[in-house]
Design a protein around this motif. Structure first.
Motif, PDB file in Angstrom:
ATOM      1  N   GLY A 148      17.660   9.121  12.811  1.00 37.51           N
ATOM      2  CA  GLY A 148      17.308   7.715  11.889  1.00 37.51           C
ATOM      3  C   GLY A 148      17.022   6.733  12.858  1.00 37.51           C
ATOM      4  O   GLY A 148      16.063   6.061  12.090  1.00 37.51           O
ATOM      5  N   LEU A 163      13.082   6.268  14.075  1.00 39.33           N
ATOM      6  CA  LEU A 163      12.798   6.447  12.591  1.00 39.33           C
ATOM      7  C   LEU A 163      11.230   5.259  12.816  1.00 39.33           C
ATOM      8  O   LEU A 163       9.891   5.634  12.817  1.00 39.33           O
ATOM      9  N   ILE A 198       7.214   5.610  12.995  1.00 43.31           N
ATOM     10  CA  ILE A 198       5.965   4.968  12.145  1.00 43.31           C
ATOM     11  C   ILE A 198       5.111   4.431  12.788  1.00 43.31           C
ATOM     12  O   ILE A 198       3.440   4.489  11.862  1.00 43.31           O
ATOM     13  N   ASN A 200       1.520   4.601  12.590  1.00 42.06           N
ATOM     14  CA  ASN A 200       0.870   3.903  12.171  1.00 42.06           C
ATOM     15  C   ASN A 200      -0.170   3.863  13.533  1.00 42.06           C
ATOM     16  O   ASN A 200      -1.649   3.192  12.614  1.00 42.06           O
ATOM     17  N   GLN A 232       0.868  13.119  10.089  1.00 47.07           N
ATOM     18  CA  GLN A 232       1.160  13.266   8.736  1.00 47.07           C
ATOM     19  C   GLN A 232       3.154  12.042   9.634  1.00 47.07           C
ATOM     20  O   GLN A 232       2.885  12.806  10.838  1.00 47.07           O
ATOM     21  N   ILE A 233       3.786  12.194   8.733  1.00 44.40           N
ATOM     22  CA  ILE A 233       5.029  11.926   9.655  1.00 44.40           C
ATOM     23  C   ILE A 233       6.147  12.700   9.298  1.00 44.40           C
ATOM     24  O   ILE A 233       6.327  11.970   7.447  1.00 44.40           O
ATOM     25  N   TYR A 234       7.106  13.145   9.703  1.00 50.38           N
ATOM     26  CA  TYR A 234       8.589  13.640   8.975  1.00 50.38           C
ATOM     27  C   TYR A 234       9.261  13.153   8.417  1.00 50.38           C
ATOM     28  O   TYR A 234       9.613  12.436   9.312  1.00 50.38           O
ATOM     29  N   LEU A 235       9.700  12.424   7.269  1.00 50.87           N
ATOM     30  CA  LEU A 235      10.435  11.801   7.386  1.00 50.87           C
ATOM     31  C   LEU A 235      11.988  12.557   6.790  1.00 50.87           C
ATOM     32  O   LEU A 235      13.416  11.663   6.642  1.00 50.87           O
ATOM     33  N   GLU A 236      12.316  13.308   6.391  1.00 46.02           N
ATOM     34  CA  GLU A 236      13.739  14.148   6.304  1.00 46.02           C
ATOM     35  C   GLU A 236      14.645  14.598   7.134  1.00 46.02           C
ATOM     36  O   GLU A 236      13.895  14.279   8.402  1.00 46.02           O
ATOM     37  N   LYS A 267      14.272  23.337  12.265  1.00 47.45           N
ATOM     38  CA  LYS A 267      13.982  23.128  11.465  1.00 47.45           C
ATOM     39  C   LYS A 267      12.591  22.137  10.797  1.00 47.45           C
ATOM     40  O   LYS A 267      11.626  22.527  10.460  1.00 47.45           O
ATOM     41  N   TYR A 276      -3.913   9.906   5.983  1.00 47.63           N
ATOM     42  CA  TYR A 276      -2.395  10.356   5.944  1.00 47.63           C
ATOM     43  C   TYR A 276      -1.483  11.534   5.897  1.00 47.63           C
ATOM     44  O   TYR A 276      -0.621  11.960   5.428  1.00 47.63           O
ATOM     45  N   GLY A 277      -2.474  13.117   6.426  1.00 50.24           N
ATOM     46  CA  GLY A 277      -1.923  14.063   6.067  1.00 50.24           C
ATOM     47  C   GLY A 277      -1.176  14.704   4.058  1.00 50.24           C
ATOM     48  O   GLY A 277      -0.711  15.588   4.312  1.00 50.24           O
ATOM     49  N   ARG A 327       3.001  17.666   0.503  1.00 43.45           N
ATOM     50  CA  ARG A 327       2.138  16.555   0.419  1.00 43.45           C
ATOM     51  C   ARG A 327       0.370  17.518  -0.457  1.00 43.45           C
ATOM     52  O   ARG A 327      -0.323  17.543   0.480  1.00 43.45           O
ATOM     53  N   ALA A 361      13.340  12.395   1.727  1.00 44.85           N
ATOM     54  CA  ALA A 361      13.838  11.039   1.931  1.00 44.85           C
ATOM     55  C   ALA A 361      13.637   9.991   1.491  1.00 44.85           C
ATOM     56  O   ALA A 361      12.276   9.940   0.638  1.00 44.85           O
ATOM     57  N   GLU A 382      12.282   7.388   2.603  1.00 39.97           N
ATOM     58  CA  GLU A 382      11.479   6.417   3.111  1.00 39.97           C
ATOM     59  C   GLU A 382      10.626   7.019   2.413  1.00 39.97           C
ATOM     60  O   GLU A 382       9.026   6.458   2.902  1.00 39.97           O
ATOM     61  N   ASN A 383      10.156   8.268   2.365  1.00 35.67           N
ATOM     62  CA  ASN A 383       8.417   8.456   1.304  1.00 35.67           C
ATOM     63  C   ASN A 383       8.620   7.625   0.610  1.00 35.67           C
ATOM     64  O   ASN A 383       6.909   7.832   0.291  1.00 35.67           O
ATOM     65  N   GLU A 400       6.213   4.723   2.204  1.00 34.59           N
ATOM     66  CA  GLU A 400       5.576   5.304   2.707  1.00 34.59           C
ATOM     67  C   GLU A 400       3.575   5.499   1.390  1.00 34.59           C
ATOM     68  O   GLU A 400       2.746   5.235   1.709  1.00 34.59           O
ATOM     69  N   ARG A 408      10.890  -0.660   4.574  1.00 36.59           N
ATOM     70  CA  ARG A 408      10.684   0.307   5.066  1.00 36.59           C
ATOM     71  C   ARG A 408       8.789   0.562   4.971  1.00 36.59           C
ATOM     72  O   ARG A 408       8.058   0.571   5.726  1.00 36.59           O
ATOM     73  N   PHE A 425       6.044   0.313   7.550  1.00 37.65           N
ATOM     74  CA  PHE A 425       4.542   1.361   6.809  1.00 37.65           C
ATOM     75  C   PHE A 425       3.375   0.037   7.936  1.00 37.65           C
ATOM     76  O   PHE A 425       2.044   0.617   7.007  1.00 37.65           O
TER      77      PHE A 425
END
Lengths: 452, 452
Positions: free
Chosen positions: A369, A372, A376, A380, A390-394, A400, B39-40, B105, B140, B142-143, B146, B270, B274
């Motif tokens: 976290g 993050l 981001i 950007n 793409q950003i992975y936010l999980e 994983k 943005y993927g 996505r 999350a 955070e999505n 975005e 957030r 972004f």
């Protein structure tokens, strides 16, 4: 929450692709569209629902049985889904006639609907990719030659192998039929159109049923027989023309034959000027487009080595397509690619694969976290430079996250942890070979934009 | 040929554009699509016709009255045209669950159908441009932040002026409503949603009808009142939270309020990370998206100075959209741009014009039939280099040809006559100022590719 579940199924006869396949499909569609644009065809987008009287203004024949009619409810107007893009185009040109420049060149890539009997490779909803050139009162034959050349260059870009154009001219055929005393040339055209599908014997049967004598059928087949080269075919056609002159059949008939032959020769020559090599053109007198509204040039396109797929792009010249909508004489020439079926066929033939398609260039992976905000910022930065990122936010473990990067087929993973954040760098991982580098964001951009 | 003519009209409530307008429309659509890709988000293309049981699996309410049903003929399956892209997306994710990476996505830009009462700016067939992120079991927050940032950057590229995001959180609202003793929060959300449209007095009337006391309505309006800044709103929300703690209402209620507030604050912060500037964000407690299936974050987007147009892009978080199709818990967040209506509104507001659009870069004009071969060569040469080039193949005088060049809005005319052909040059005419040069084809290419 114990409601009964509804099955998430689609209707049979409809194509729906997985994302990786969809990317391949969309790239084909884009290549076609960009080709159309480069040749100066304007985009058009007509409603998918039209008045039935518009769609069936030409009668429609077989197609009316396949139509998707709209349950009109309280409305008093019969409505249906379009079954092709040609009728809407004719309607559009008639409606906006005073506002369009002629020759009017348009493309349209859109779905059309036909409730055909469900079978492999036949879809009830499918994309057509059409171009047409419509003149007011007249349109030079040279336009007929430009049409297949557009397709030639597009298919080259699609990279699916060599194609061959089989060209013919209906005026020539009708003229020749008339010299044989054939009055209903429509039904003969339709029978001849089936030659490659059902063979000479079956077509002969059909023609005899139409009342043609054995002798006439023989003369017809002689005429249609493929020769060893285009030059030989043209020589034969000239010879037939000279013989007709001598026999002095009705002068109008011979004139039609001559006119058709001149058009055919011109199209053949100009196609080469437009960049289609001679060996990719075949003057094929058995091509008639029997069910269509063509009046002059007709052509079909075959994928070399995969002729059994059938024509992958067909078209031709029509004298007056909008005659049901306007008194203005609007001759045109057009063609259509049935993209949904083509995609299916190419996939079945192993000529396209969804494996190649890189889509996500960079997947940005913050390790925790705390990373993050910096992650981001990095996303950007890449996106502003036009990189597909793409950003992975999980949450979750690094393992994983990297598994996800593989799952989406990302080309690179951009790992961001405590160290990267502290040093204002990133760890770039090439997911094709697992090589990894610690680099600055500027270096990252350089790496991601190069060698794509 | 004396058949009765059919009127070439389209159905009312459908948009059909002239080519120059279509180019503007398509460029907007492309800008949106390229943004989504960058943005993927993966492309998706679902059938326009679906089983009615799939489309109405959530009931549908108002929408079912507007549906375009297919006259199914002999088929035993009820079918209809989709009225949005969200239900098909939920169906798709449930159907292909095992084959998709999560978070999944996707974007989809396609036409949807609603038989709304015909009125200005409302269309029965219109494009929706949707993006969604769907998680398996969790996703999350955070999505949520975005999503509007994608739109922020796309609208910047569209160049139609500044936009402002009004964000809120339904969990927060529901929590607060519960502390006021409001049990049917759905109907209250729906009434509040109308605040900007019908005003405080009318909404107050609606709420009183729902059985709320004058005191409760007063407390509600106090809470919803816009403050001078986002900071002030957040401070107020914290203060209300502390007061709720003290009054020690049901702990579950306060927890929902707290959770909603934390989400709202996180999304607000957030979004800025972004890249959305603080002044373009407005925490607006009156935004509820009353008729939709949202459960947490909700937002609407307004064009600054043109707020009366209404929201031009709306979205939010839903807990479990595919619950009718699968037992898997699939939370998601999504948004939608109604492009057809947006285009209409922007055009009405004078924010886009079809005048600017150059489409044909070069119109190649052979002066006579003898110049044709060299002219075709020149067009081939330009097209191979990616230039949008049209060749004029008709006969006629030079004046008529140049008039056509103007008519199609070509940027340059490439004139080819006897002299050009003899010297292997072309005459390039800038159609914006009538300047003309005699240059080689290599110089031509340089000129046409530069300064676009």
């Amino acid at each position: 929450m114990s409601e009964k579940l509804v099955s998430p199924a689609i209707l049979s006869g409809f194509m729906e692709l997985l994302p990786q396949e969809q990317i391949v499909f969309d790239r084909m569609k884009e290549t076609i569209e960009n080709g159309f644009r480069r040749y100066g065809f304007w985009p058009l987008d007509t409603p998918a629902i039209e008045k039935s009287e518009v769609l069936f203004s030409k009668g429609g024949g077989e197609t009316t049985k396949q139509i998707y009619r709209i349950d009109k409810g309280a409305s008093s107007t019969e409505q249906a889904l379009r079954f092709d893009l040609t009728v809407p185009m004719a309607r559009y040109v008639a409606l906006h006639e005073s506002e369009l420049p002629f020759p009017f060149r348009r493309y349209q890539i859109a779905k059309v609907y036909r409730g055909e009997r469900s079978q492999k490779g036949r879809y009830r909803e499918f994309y057509q990719c059409d171009i047409d050139i419509v003149g007011r009162e007249q349109l030079a034959v040279e336009n007929d030659a430009e049409m297949p050349s557009v397709i030639y260059h597009i298919f080259q870009e699609l990279g699916i192998g060599a194609v061959s154009f089989h060209i013919n001219n209906r005026r020539l055929l009708n003229g020749f039929f008339a010299t044989l005393g054939i009055s209903d040339s429509e039904s003969v055209l339709r029978a001849v159109d089936k030659l490659t599908k059902i063979g000479e014997e079956a077509v002969s049967g059909l023609l005899r049923e139409e009342g043609l004598s054995e002798e006439t059928v023989g003369a017809l087949f002689d005429f249609l027989k493929p020769l060893e080269s285009n030059a030989a075919t043209l020589t034969m056609l000239d010879r037939v023309g000279a013989a007709l002159d001598e026999r002095a059949t009705s002068p109008g008939t011979v004139a039609a034959y001559r006119e058709g032959l001149n058009e055919l020769r011109l199209v053949y020559e100009r196609m080469q000027a437009f960049g289609v090599p001679e060996e990719r053109i075949c003057i094929d007198l058995s091509i008639t487009r029997g069910l269509d509204y063509y009046t002059g040039t007709v052509f079909e396109t075959f994928l070399c080595g995969y002729e059994s797929i059938g024509s992958i792009c067909s078209g031709g010249r029509y004298d007056n397509l909008a005659s049901n909508f306007t008194k203005t004489h609007l001759p045109g020439v057009g063609l259509s690619i049935g993209l949904t079926r083509l995609y299916y066929q190419l996939q079945q033939a192993g000529l396209i694969s969804s494996e190649k398609g890189e889509y996500i260039r960079a997947l940005v992976l913050p390790m925790s976290g705390e990373d993050l905000a910096y992650a981001i910022e990095t996303a950007n930065f890449l996106r502003a430079a036009g990189v597909c990122a793409q950003i992975y936010l999980e949450g979750g473990k690094a393992k994983k996250k990297l598994a996800y990067a593989d799952r989406v087929g990302a080309r690179y993973a951009v790992l961001i942890g405590e160290q990267e954040r502290a040093e204002q760098r990133v760890a770039l991982k090439d997911l094709t070979n697992a090589a990894q580098w610690s680099i600055t964001r500027e270096e990252l951009l350089e790496r991601l934009c190069g060698g794509r």
